[in-house]
Write an enzyme that holds these catalytic residues in place. Structure first.
Site, PDB file in Angstrom:
ATOM      1  N   GLU A  86       3.637  -4.985  10.454  1.00 21.09           N
ATOM      2  CA  GLU A  86       3.490  -3.875   9.146  1.00 21.09           C
ATOM      3  C   GLU A  86       4.052  -4.566   7.890  1.00 21.09           C
ATOM      4  O   GLU A  86       5.330  -4.891   7.931  1.00 21.09           O
ATOM      5  CB  GLU A  86       4.014  -2.734   9.528  1.00 21.09           C
ATOM      6  CG  GLU A  86       4.360  -1.677   8.637  1.00 21.09           C
ATOM      7  CD  GLU A  86       3.120  -1.083   7.714  1.00 21.09           C
ATOM      8  OE1 GLU A  86       2.874  -1.233   6.653  1.00 21.09           O
ATOM      9  OE2 GLU A  86       2.203  -0.732   8.409  1.00 21.09           O
ATOM     10  N   ASP A 119       3.195  -9.372   5.685  1.00 22.16           N
ATOM     11  CA  ASP A 119       1.884  -9.360   5.341  1.00 22.16           C
ATOM     12  C   ASP A 119       1.057 -10.005   6.684  1.00 22.16           C
ATOM     13  O   ASP A 119       1.194 -11.087   6.826  1.00 22.16           O
ATOM     14  CB  ASP A 119       1.694 -10.186   3.884  1.00 22.16           C
ATOM     15  CG  ASP A 119       0.385 -10.167   3.727  1.00 22.16           C
ATOM     16  OD1 ASP A 119      -0.158  -9.241   2.942  1.00 22.16           O
ATOM     17  OD2 ASP A 119      -0.472 -11.206   4.034  1.00 22.16           O
ATOM     18  N   ASP A 137      -5.975  -2.322  11.119  1.00 18.78           N
ATOM     19  CA  ASP A 137      -6.108  -1.123  10.453  1.00 18.78           C
ATOM     20  C   ASP A 137      -5.009  -0.941   9.346  1.00 18.78           C
ATOM     21  O   ASP A 137      -4.142  -0.187   9.245  1.00 18.78           O
ATOM     22  CB  ASP A 137      -5.887   0.348  11.517  1.00 18.78           C
ATOM     23  CG  ASP A 137      -5.965   1.599  10.741  1.00 18.78           C
ATOM     24  OD1 ASP A 137      -6.510   1.502   9.580  1.00 18.78           O
ATOM     25  OD2 ASP A 137      -5.698   2.631  11.474  1.00 18.78           O
TER      26      ASP A 137
END
Length: 214
Positions: A86, A119, A137
Site C-alpha cells: 500500500e 509504490d 486493486d
C-alpha cells in the site's frame, strides 16, 4: 450527513476519510476512491484467485483499500502468508489504528500478514519475492488510474513484470469498476488462460474482475 474524519497530504495528493451514515469513504484529490458499502467484488478478487491455486497459497494484495480483500484472504482456507503493498501511509493507519479497523476485524494484526508501505510498480520491479497469486486493486480500473504512472501496470511491460513475480501456475487477478476491452485483449495475448467475471453493482456499471494464468 457526511462527516470528515481526517484530511492528509498523501503520496498522490490530498486524501480525505469521511463517514456517511454507517459507512466510510476515501476521497483522493476530490475523486471518489473507495468505500465500505459493499465490497463483494473486492472479496471475490481474492477468493476466486485462491480457489484457482492449489495448496496453501502465498498472496500479494496490491492496495489495502478498506481491508475487504485482506479479510477475504484471511478467511479463505487455501491462503497462507499474505503481503499487502500500500502506497499511502494514511490508508495503512486508518486500517491499523483508525475507524477502518472494525470494518475487517483488525485484519492487519493477523500474524500471516505483512504490510509494505511502497509504490506497487516500484516494489514489483525491485523485489525478488514470488507469489501464487497477485491480487491487484490499486486503481478504479486499467483505464481509470489513480495516478498517471499506474497506467504502465496494465500495459505489456506491466503484465510481464507481474508474470515474473508469479510462481509456476500462479494467478494474476485484477479489479476494475468498469469494463476495459483493450486490457482484456492484452491479457489474453500475454497469458494462456483468462477468465472475466462481471459483478453487478446497484445503479452502476458492473465491477469487472480478470483472472489470468500462464
Amino acid at each position: 450527513m457526511t462527516e470528515v474524519l481526517d484530511v492528509v497530504d498523501g503520496k498522490s495528493g490530498r486524501l480525505v476519510l469521511r463517514r456517511a451514515g454507517e459507512d466510510y469513504e476515501v476521497i483522493e484529490n476530490g475523486v471518489f476512491l473507495m468505500d465500505t458499502r459493499n465490497g463483494e467484488s473486492e472479496r471475490l478478487l481474492v477468493s476466486v484467485a485462491a480457489d484457482l491455486v492449489p495448496g496453501r497459497a502465498r498472496l500479494l494484495i496490491g492496495g489495502l483499500g478498506v481491508g475487504y480483500s485482506l479479510r477475504a484472504a484471511l478467511d479463505h482456507p487455501g491462503v497462507g502468508d499474505i503481503v499487502v503493498v500500500e502506497r499511502e501511509p494514511a490508508v495503512i493507519a486508518w486500517n491499523r489504528d483508525g475507524p477502518l479497523r472494525d470494518v475487517h476485524g483488525d485484519a492487519l494484526a493477523d500474524e500471516r500478514v505483512t504490510v509494505v508501505q511502497a509504490d506497487l510498480l516500484h516494489w514489483l520491479r525491485t523485489t525478488g519475492e514470488r507469489f501464487d497469486a497477485l491480487c491487484l486493486d490499486i486503481d478504479n480500473g486499467p483505464e481509470w488510474t489513480v495516478t498517471k504512472g499506474n497506467a504502465k501496470l496494465y500495459q505489456e511491460s506491466g503484465l510481464d513484470l507481474a508474470a515474473a513475480r508469479l510462481r509456476p501456475g500462479g494467478v494474476l487477478a485484477v479489479w476494475s469498476a468498469e469494463a476495459a476491452p483493450a486490457f482484456t485483449r492484452r491479457l489474453r495475448a500475454r497469458f494462456g488462460q483468462v477468465q472475466v467475471i462481471e459483478v453487478p453493482v446497484p445503479q452502476e456499471e458492473p465491477d469487472v474482475l480478470w483472472f489470468a494464468r500462464a
